[in-house]
Design a protein around this motif. Structure first.
Motif, mmCIF file in Angstrom:
data_model
loop_
_atom_site.group_PDB
_atom_site.id
_atom_site.type_symbol
_atom_site.label_atom_id
_atom_site.label_comp_id
_atom_site.label_asym_id
_atom_site.label_seq_id
_atom_site.Cartn_x
_atom_site.Cartn_y
_atom_site.Cartn_z
ATOM 1 N N ASN A 1 0.835 -1.205 0.000
ATOM 2 C CA ASN A 1 0.000 0.000 0.000
ATOM 3 C C ASN A 1 0.867 1.251 0.000
ATOM 4 O OD1 ASN A 1 -2.612 -1.137 0.010
ATOM 5 N ND2 ASN A 1 -2.595 -1.364 2.228
ATOM 6 N N ALA A 2 1.922 1.259 0.819
ATOM 7 C CA ALA A 2 2.817 2.410 0.881
ATOM 8 C C ALA A 2 3.510 2.633 -0.464
ATOM 9 C CB ALA A 2 3.845 2.228 1.995
ATOM 10 N N GLU A 3 3.928 1.560 -1.118
ATOM 11 C CA GLU A 3 4.534 1.701 -2.445
ATOM 12 C C GLU A 3 3.541 2.364 -3.401
ATOM 13 O OE1 GLU A 3 5.809 -2.197 -3.685
ATOM 14 O OE2 GLU A 3 7.346 -2.294 -2.138
ATOM 15 N N ARG A 4 2.292 1.926 -3.360
ATOM 16 C CA ARG A 4 1.266 2.492 -4.247
ATOM 17 C C ARG A 4 1.038 3.968 -3.931
ATOM 18 N NH1 ARG A 4 -4.972 0.565 -4.604
ATOM 19 N NH2 ARG A 4 -4.803 1.105 -2.415
ATOM 20 N N VAL A 5 0.988 4.315 -2.658
ATOM 21 C CA VAL A 5 0.803 5.710 -2.261
ATOM 22 C C VAL A 5 1.958 6.571 -2.782
ATOM 23 C CG1 VAL A 5 0.858 7.271 -0.253
ATOM 24 C CG2 VAL A 5 -0.678 5.287 -0.274
ATOM 25 N N TRP A 6 3.184 6.094 -2.593
ATOM 26 C CA TRP A 6 4.335 6.895 -2.994
ATOM 27 C C TRP A 6 4.446 7.047 -4.502
ATOM 28 C CZ3 TRP A 6 6.454 10.349 -0.206
ATOM 29 C CH2 TRP A 6 6.514 10.219 1.169
ATOM 30 N N GLY B 1 2.472 12.927 -9.247
ATOM 31 C CA GLY B 1 1.755 14.179 -9.088
ATOM 32 C C GLY B 1 0.261 14.027 -8.880
ATOM 33 N N MET B 2 -0.155 12.850 -8.442
ATOM 34 C CA MET B 2 -1.572 12.581 -8.260
ATOM 35 C C MET B 2 -1.922 12.567 -6.765
ATOM 36 S SD MET B 2 -1.602 9.606 -11.197
ATOM 37 C CE MET B 2 -3.092 8.861 -10.629
ATOM 38 N N ASP B 3 -3.192 12.719 -6.480
ATOM 39 C CA ASP B 3 -3.687 12.732 -5.104
ATOM 40 C C ASP B 3 -3.708 11.309 -4.542
ATOM 41 O OD1 ASP B 3 -4.975 13.402 -2.716
ATOM 42 O OD2 ASP B 3 -6.963 13.316 -3.634
ATOM 43 N N SER B 4 -3.085 11.131 -3.393
ATOM 44 C CA SER B 4 -3.049 9.811 -2.748
ATOM 45 C C SER B 4 -3.906 9.763 -1.487
ATOM 46 C CB SER B 4 -1.602 9.446 -2.392
ATOM 47 O OG SER B 4 -1.103 10.339 -1.404
ATOM 48 N N SER B 5 -4.673 10.816 -1.232
ATOM 49 C CA SER B 5 -5.380 10.926 0.047
ATOM 50 C C SER B 5 -6.419 9.835 0.275
ATOM 51 C CB SER B 5 -6.042 12.301 0.181
ATOM 52 O OG SER B 5 -7.038 12.480 -0.807
ATOM 53 N N GLN B 6 -6.936 9.239 -0.771
ATOM 54 C CA GLN B 6 -7.951 8.195 -0.607
ATOM 55 C C GLN B 6 -7.358 6.784 -0.587
ATOM 56 O OE1 GLN B 6 -11.116 9.140 0.108
ATOM 57 N NE2 GLN B 6 -10.161 11.157 0.050
ATOM 58 N N LYS C 1 14.237 16.871 -8.355
ATOM 59 C CA LYS C 1 12.962 17.572 -8.452
ATOM 60 C C LYS C 1 12.226 17.445 -7.117
ATOM 61 C CE LYS C 1 8.580 17.489 -10.913
ATOM 62 N NZ LYS C 1 7.754 16.774 -11.898
ATOM 63 N N ILE C 2 11.613 18.527 -6.686
ATOM 64 C CA ILE C 2 10.878 18.537 -5.417
ATOM 65 C C ILE C 2 9.425 18.134 -5.678
ATOM 66 C CG2 ILE C 2 10.079 19.966 -3.489
ATOM 67 C CD1 ILE C 2 13.132 19.334 -3.519
ATOM 68 N N ILE C 3 8.976 17.186 -4.882
ATOM 69 C CA ILE C 3 7.612 16.675 -4.974
ATOM 70 C C ILE C 3 6.833 17.197 -3.760
ATOM 71 C CG2 ILE C 3 6.170 14.595 -5.043
ATOM 72 C CD1 ILE C 3 8.055 14.863 -7.479
ATOM 73 N N SER C 4 5.706 17.838 -4.005
ATOM 74 C CA SER C 4 4.820 18.294 -2.933
ATOM 75 C C SER C 4 3.729 17.256 -2.747
ATOM 76 C CB SER C 4 4.189 19.640 -3.289
ATOM 77 O OG SER C 4 5.187 20.619 -3.441
ATOM 78 N N TYR C 5 3.434 16.950 -1.494
ATOM 79 C CA TYR C 5 2.426 15.935 -1.207
ATOM 80 C C TYR C 5 1.906 16.131 0.208
ATOM 81 C CZ TYR C 5 6.364 13.847 1.263
ATOM 82 O OH TYR C 5 7.429 13.641 2.102
ATOM 83 N N ALA C 6 0.784 15.494 0.487
ATOM 84 C CA ALA C 6 0.227 15.486 1.833
ATOM 85 C C ALA C 6 0.345 14.069 2.370
ATOM 86 C CB ALA C 6 -1.238 15.919 1.818
ATOM 87 N N PHE D 1 4.017 18.300 2.813
ATOM 88 C CA PHE D 1 5.466 18.147 2.824
ATOM 89 C C PHE D 1 6.013 18.334 1.424
ATOM 90 C CE2 PHE D 1 4.172 15.637 6.496
ATOM 91 C CZ PHE D 1 5.099 16.034 7.453
ATOM 92 N N GLU D 2 7.313 18.546 1.371
ATOM 93 C CA GLU D 2 8.051 18.556 0.112
ATOM 94 C C GLU D 2 9.306 17.729 0.305
ATOM 95 O OE1 GLU D 2 8.853 22.624 -0.914
ATOM 96 O OE2 GLU D 2 6.866 22.869 -1.818
ATOM 97 N N SER D 3 9.579 16.840 -0.658
ATOM 98 C CA SER D 3 10.781 16.010 -0.621
ATOM 99 C C SER D 3 11.281 15.834 -2.042
ATOM 100 C CB SER D 3 10.475 14.622 -0.026
ATOM 101 O OG SER D 3 9.994 14.734 1.292
ATOM 102 N N SER D 4 12.567 15.578 -2.163
ATOM 103 C CA SER D 4 13.109 15.327 -3.496
ATOM 104 C C SER D 4 12.679 13.940 -3.967
ATOM 105 C CB SER D 4 14.635 15.429 -3.503
ATOM 106 O OG SER D 4 15.214 14.323 -2.838
ATOM 107 N N MET D 5 12.590 13.801 -5.272
ATOM 108 C CA MET D 5 12.265 12.505 -5.854
ATOM 109 C C MET D 5 13.288 11.463 -5.401
ATOM 110 S SD MET D 5 11.821 11.580 -9.891
ATOM 111 C CE MET D 5 10.584 12.845 -10.143
#
Length: 149
Positions: free
Chosen positions: A41-46, A52-57, A94-99, A106-110
């Motif tokens: 599940n964590a792999e799929r979320v990441w 660049g897609m929403d993973s909140s659900q 590249k910086i990835i923005s995500y919740a 948060f923001e983290s590098s790829m």
């Protein structure tokens, strides 16, 4: 990129080995299966976040079974293989923005995200192997060097 791609080849190999071991052991330890589901599940979320897609659900933790695990392995393998094939060395910073799952931004590098995913799975596969041994089942070696040989 060569090292990152090799880490993901290992991740795919290790996930398949754990799945095969759990299927052959026919373990009834739901907590062990749920831990494996968590990795997948964590792999799929990441990978969703990396694209660049929403993973909140998407769940991070969920009760599952080995059929769900097999399906997630296939989906994650396809998604990471495609993603990494389209990723260049210069993209890694590249910086990835995500919740996160709590909605905090948060923001983290790829590069950091990809490294985290590979290490996160290996950490939990070690926990799974410890649980297998405690249940009297021979753990499966998922060490990188065995894969590399």
């Amino acid at each position: 990129m060569k090292t990152i791609r090799k880490m993901y080849d290992h991740l795919i190999w290790a996930n398949r080995r754990i799945l095969e071991t759990l299927q052959n052991a026919e373990t009834d330890n739901q907590r062990t299966i749920d831990l494996f589901c968590h990795i997948l599940n964590a792999e799929r979320v990441w990978v969703t976040r990396l694209r660049g897609m929403d993973s909140s659900q998407l769940p991070i933790w969920s009760e599952g079974d080995l059929a769900i695990c097999a399906q997630l392995i296939k989906q994650n393998e396809e998604n990471f293989t495609t993603f990494l094939a389209d990723t260049e060395e210069m993209d890694l910073d590249k910086i990835i923005s995500y919740a996160n799952s709590a909605g905090k931004q948060f923001e983290s590098s790829m590069r950091d995200i990809l490294t985290h995913v590979a290490l996160h799975g290996q950490y939990h596969r070690g926990q799974i192997n410890s649980r297998l041994r405690a249940d009297g089942i021979e753990p499966v070696s998922v060490d990188y060097i065995i894969f590399a040989r």
